[in-house]
Design a protein around this motif. Structure first.
Motif, mmCIF file in Angstrom:
data_model
loop_
_atom_site.group_PDB
_atom_site.id
_atom_site.type_symbol
_atom_site.label_atom_id
_atom_site.label_comp_id
_atom_site.label_asym_id
_atom_site.label_seq_id
_atom_site.Cartn_x
_atom_site.Cartn_y
_atom_site.Cartn_z
ATOM 1 N N THR A 158 0.840 -1.190 0.000
ATOM 2 C CA THR A 158 0.000 0.000 0.000
ATOM 3 C C THR A 158 0.875 1.241 0.000
ATOM 4 N N ALA A 159 0.256 2.410 -0.088
ATOM 5 C CA ALA A 159 0.993 3.677 -0.095
ATOM 6 C C ALA A 159 0.915 4.323 1.281
ATOM 7 N N HIS A 160 1.830 5.261 1.539
ATOM 8 C CA HIS A 160 1.872 5.917 2.843
ATOM 9 C C HIS A 160 0.839 7.029 2.951
ATOM 10 N N ALA A 161 1.048 8.118 2.218
ATOM 11 C CA ALA A 161 0.171 9.282 2.325
ATOM 12 C C ALA A 161 0.340 10.162 1.096
ATOM 13 N N PRO A 162 -0.653 10.988 0.767
ATOM 14 C CA PRO A 162 -0.537 11.863 -0.397
ATOM 15 C C PRO A 162 0.631 12.836 -0.326
ATOM 16 N N TYR A 163 1.023 13.265 0.867
ATOM 17 C CA TYR A 163 2.120 14.223 0.965
ATOM 18 C C TYR A 163 3.482 13.576 0.756
ATOM 19 N N SER A 164 3.569 12.249 0.901
ATOM 20 C CA SER A 164 4.854 11.566 0.800
ATOM 21 C C SER A 164 4.939 10.643 -0.406
ATOM 22 N N THR A 165 3.864 10.535 -1.162
ATOM 23 C CA THR A 165 3.780 9.547 -2.232
ATOM 24 C C THR A 165 3.174 10.192 -3.471
ATOM 25 N N THR A 166 3.847 10.057 -4.590
ATOM 26 C CA THR A 166 3.359 10.689 -5.810
ATOM 27 C C THR A 166 2.063 10.040 -6.282
ATOM 28 N N ALA A 167 1.351 10.780 -7.120
ATOM 29 C CA ALA A 167 0.104 10.259 -7.677
ATOM 30 C C ALA A 167 0.357 8.983 -8.464
ATOM 31 N N GLY A 168 1.459 8.939 -9.197
ATOM 32 C CA GLY A 168 1.769 7.749 -9.992
ATOM 33 C C GLY A 168 1.959 6.512 -9.137
ATOM 34 N N ILE A 169 2.644 6.661 -8.017
ATOM 35 C CA ILE A 169 2.854 5.524 -7.116
ATOM 36 C C ILE A 169 1.541 5.088 -6.493
ATOM 37 N N MET A 170 0.752 6.041 -6.033
ATOM 38 C CA MET A 170 -0.531 5.682 -5.413
ATOM 39 C C MET A 170 -1.439 4.958 -6.400
ATOM 40 N N LYS A 171 -1.488 5.446 -7.632
ATOM 41 C CA LYS A 171 -2.328 4.801 -8.637
ATOM 42 C C LYS A 171 -1.854 3.379 -8.923
ATOM 43 N N ALA A 172 -0.541 3.201 -9.022
ATOM 44 C CA ALA A 172 -0.003 1.868 -9.311
ATOM 45 C C ALA A 172 -0.293 0.901 -8.176
ATOM 46 N N LEU A 173 -0.117 1.361 -6.947
ATOM 47 C CA LEU A 173 -0.376 0.498 -5.799
ATOM 48 C C LEU A 173 -1.862 0.207 -5.645
ATOM 49 N N LYS A 174 -2.703 1.188 -5.932
ATOM 50 C CA LYS A 174 -4.148 0.972 -5.848
ATOM 51 C C LYS A 174 -4.602 -0.036 -6.899
ATOM 52 N N LYS A 175 -4.090 0.080 -8.101
ATOM 53 C CA LYS A 175 -4.435 -0.856 -9.166
ATOM 54 C C LYS A 175 -4.002 -2.271 -8.786
ATOM 55 N N ARG A 176 -2.820 -2.380 -8.185
ATOM 56 C CA ARG A 176 -2.318 -3.687 -7.758
ATOM 57 C C ARG A 176 -3.184 -4.263 -6.642
ATOM 58 N N ALA A 177 -3.560 -3.428 -5.671
ATOM 59 C CA ALA A 177 -4.408 -3.886 -4.573
ATOM 60 C C ALA A 177 -5.758 -4.376 -5.089
ATOM 61 N N ASP A 178 -6.335 -3.667 -6.048
ATOM 62 C CA ASP A 178 -7.613 -4.086 -6.619
ATOM 63 C C ASP A 178 -7.467 -5.425 -7.339
ATOM 64 N N ARG A 179 -6.355 -5.592 -8.042
ATOM 65 C CA ARG A 179 -6.134 -6.852 -8.761
ATOM 66 C C ARG A 179 -5.971 -8.023 -7.813
ATOM 67 N N LEU A 180 -5.273 -7.790 -6.706
ATOM 68 C CA LEU A 180 -5.018 -8.861 -5.753
ATOM 69 C C LEU A 180 -6.139 -9.030 -4.735
ATOM 70 N N GLY A 181 -7.068 -8.077 -4.700
ATOM 71 C CA GLY A 181 -8.223 -8.213 -3.828
ATOM 72 C C GLY A 181 -7.968 -7.915 -2.369
ATOM 73 N N HIS A 182 -7.005 -7.036 -2.074
ATOM 74 C CA HIS A 182 -6.784 -6.645 -0.678
ATOM 75 C C HIS A 182 -7.057 -5.158 -0.488
ATOM 76 N N ILE A 183 -7.303 -4.772 0.748
ATOM 77 C CA ILE A 183 -7.643 -3.394 1.063
ATOM 78 C C ILE A 183 -6.462 -2.470 0.767
ATOM 79 N N PHE A 184 -6.759 -1.249 0.348
ATOM 80 C CA PHE A 184 -5.727 -0.241 0.092
ATOM 81 C C PHE A 184 -5.840 0.810 1.186
ATOM 82 N N SER A 185 -4.904 0.773 2.131
ATOM 83 C CA SER A 185 -4.941 1.669 3.290
ATOM 84 C C SER A 185 -4.039 2.869 3.054
#
Length: 456
Positions: free
Chosen positions: A217-244
């Motif tokens: 998962t990603a840390h926070a919007p202030y410490s993590t770029t939009a590109g990283i958050m989107k990539a991690l969110k897409k991965r979490a959705d694919r694997l079926g786990h919560i994105f915190s």
């Protein structure tokens, strides 16, 4: 490993896929193990009677009972009715209250040894606390052995305090689950971050190399770029786990996204990680949730942690997209970042979970204390709603309501039995719930497992 930005100081210590011991990437090692309370299933029914049964999903039952078989709840109801229905059952009488185990929806076990992190003074910012914590972590005075030992101790404390399920967020995989054995079920998310374009390139490569058995998962919007958050969110959705995600924890975070100014800009500049990405060109973002909405990250798989600095429109956005929320009132009080608008969230149909956060930002990781703080901060919210947050709210936030959070047929049969002089004096259900949520951890607490055994 150390994530560095060219020409700058250390940003933060983070684990990358290259640093993980790849030969040990096995599902049995890195996927959170399911804790099966009944290791020796039997067909016999066990019936547990108590003066009070608190199912959460249905009204409190005076002189109630819970029937269990093969590790699952079979029935919940009036003791006399269930005794008649299950005449051949083994019957055990309990004192006090039977209720489901608590759910801690946000904890950082790897920070359990950092209880000496200084509390911010009134004249200090949220960024000052981050600097203090990073300084302690980078000093290297706490060994890997001590980190794991403290995490194990915290897990034991969580179980002894009535926690059945927790969501652990960490920058490192501390140890194989086999060496972290505990009756508490742990869902673990590896937390990644990168504040600028150069870090993003590195982190995206790491994300691509992570085995699917590692949830991230990603840390926070202030410490993590939009590109990283989107990539991690897409991965979490694919694997079926919560994105915190840490969301709107402080006013400083809102100021950064809205104006590109404030202590977070100074913090990033100190580390050579400021690239001018805020405010976003052509965008008039007023809050952190609005920013996440603009990125397309809002949905039922997103768990927003803290949500202290959110306005009415943002709460409505979270509700419309079915997002989950986790409040950490003890940590917010410790850091002095404010109080989350719980009443507003409940008004919009949201049921937040509760988390303790870490020993670096809280005096005690005790969900009973968190409920008491919520009572103090939100006197208009009913005690019953707060107890629901600490049980069913957490289970729903983690996608585990089919097993945890309520006493109902089909749920896992890990019953929490608590008692105290105050609970014994309760005259009705309202008094009972008032005591459970407002008096702190009960004097006596034991677990009743799926095989009918009680453990203190």
């Amino acid at each position: 490993m150390q994530v560095l930005n060219p020409g700058s100081g250390l940003w933060i210590i983070r684990l990358s896929a290259r640093d993980l011991p790849l030969p040990f990437f096995k599902p049995s090692l890195y996927r959170a193990p399911k804790i099966i309370l009944n290791e020796n299933p039997v067909s016999a029914v066990s019936l547990f009677l108590a003066p009070w049964v608190v199912p959460i999903s249905s009204p409190v039952i005076a002189d109630g009972a819970v029937a269990i078989r093969d590790g699952r709840i079979l029935a919940v109801g009036d003791a006399s009715i269930l005794q008649s229905q299950f005449a051949e059952a083994r019957v055990d009488g309990c004192q006090g209250v039977l209720l489901p185990g608590l759910v801690n929806a946000h904890i950082h076990l790897e920070l359990s040894a950092y209880n000496h992190t200084p509390r911010p003074t009134p004249d200090q910012s949220f960024c000052d606390w981050i600097r203090a914590l990073l300084k302690l972590r980078q000093a290297g005075d706490i060994s890997a052995h001590e980190t794991v030992r403290s995490a194990r101790q915290m897990l034991e404390q969580q179980r002894n305090a009535g926690t059945a399920l927790l969501l652990d967020i960490g920058n490192n995989i501390l140890a194989p689950p086999a060496s972290m054995q505990t009756p508490v079920e742990i869902n673990f998310l590896l937390e990644l971050l990168g504040p600028d374009a150069k870090a993003e390139e590195q982190v995206l490569a790491r994300i691509g190399s992570l085995p699917d058995v590692v949830s991230a998962t990603a840390h926070a919007p202030y410490s993590t770029t939009a590109g990283i958050m989107k990539a991690l969110k897409k991965r979490a959705d694919r694997l079926g786990h919560i994105f915190s995600l840490h969301v709107a924890e402080s006013v400083d975070e809102v100021a950064l996204l809205r104006t590109g100014q404030g202590c977070f800009r100074e913090f990033l500049e100190e580390r050579g990680a400021w690239d001018g990405r805020f405010p976003r060109p052509g965008k008039k973002i007023q809050g952190v949730v609005e920013y996440l909405a603009d990125l397309g990250l809002l949905d039922a798989n997103l768990l927003c942690v803290h949500c202290v600095q959110v306005n009415e429109q943002e709460v409505q956005l979270l509700a419309e997209h079915g997002c989950k929320i986790c409040l950490c009132p003890g940590s917010n009080r410790f850091l002095g970042v404010g109080v989350a608008p719980l009443e507003r969230m409940l008004h919009h149909g949201l049921l937040p979970a509760i988390g303790t956060d870490s020993m670096a930002s809280n005096e005690s990781l005790d969900l009973w204390r968190e409920m008491r703080i919520l009572r103090e901060d939100h006197p208009c919210v009913s005690p019953a709603r707060i107890l629901t947050m600490a049980t069913l709210g957490g289970a729903q936030a983690m996608g585990r309501a089919q097993d945890f959070g309520t006493l109902a047929p089909g749920r896992m049969a890990g019953l929490l039995n608590v008692n105290s002089p105050a609970l014994q004096r309760a005259q009705d259900a309202e008094q009972l719930i008032d005591i459970l949520t407002g008096h702190g951890q009960p004097d006596k607490l034991c677990w009743i497992s799926g095989n009918g055994n009680a453990t203190v």
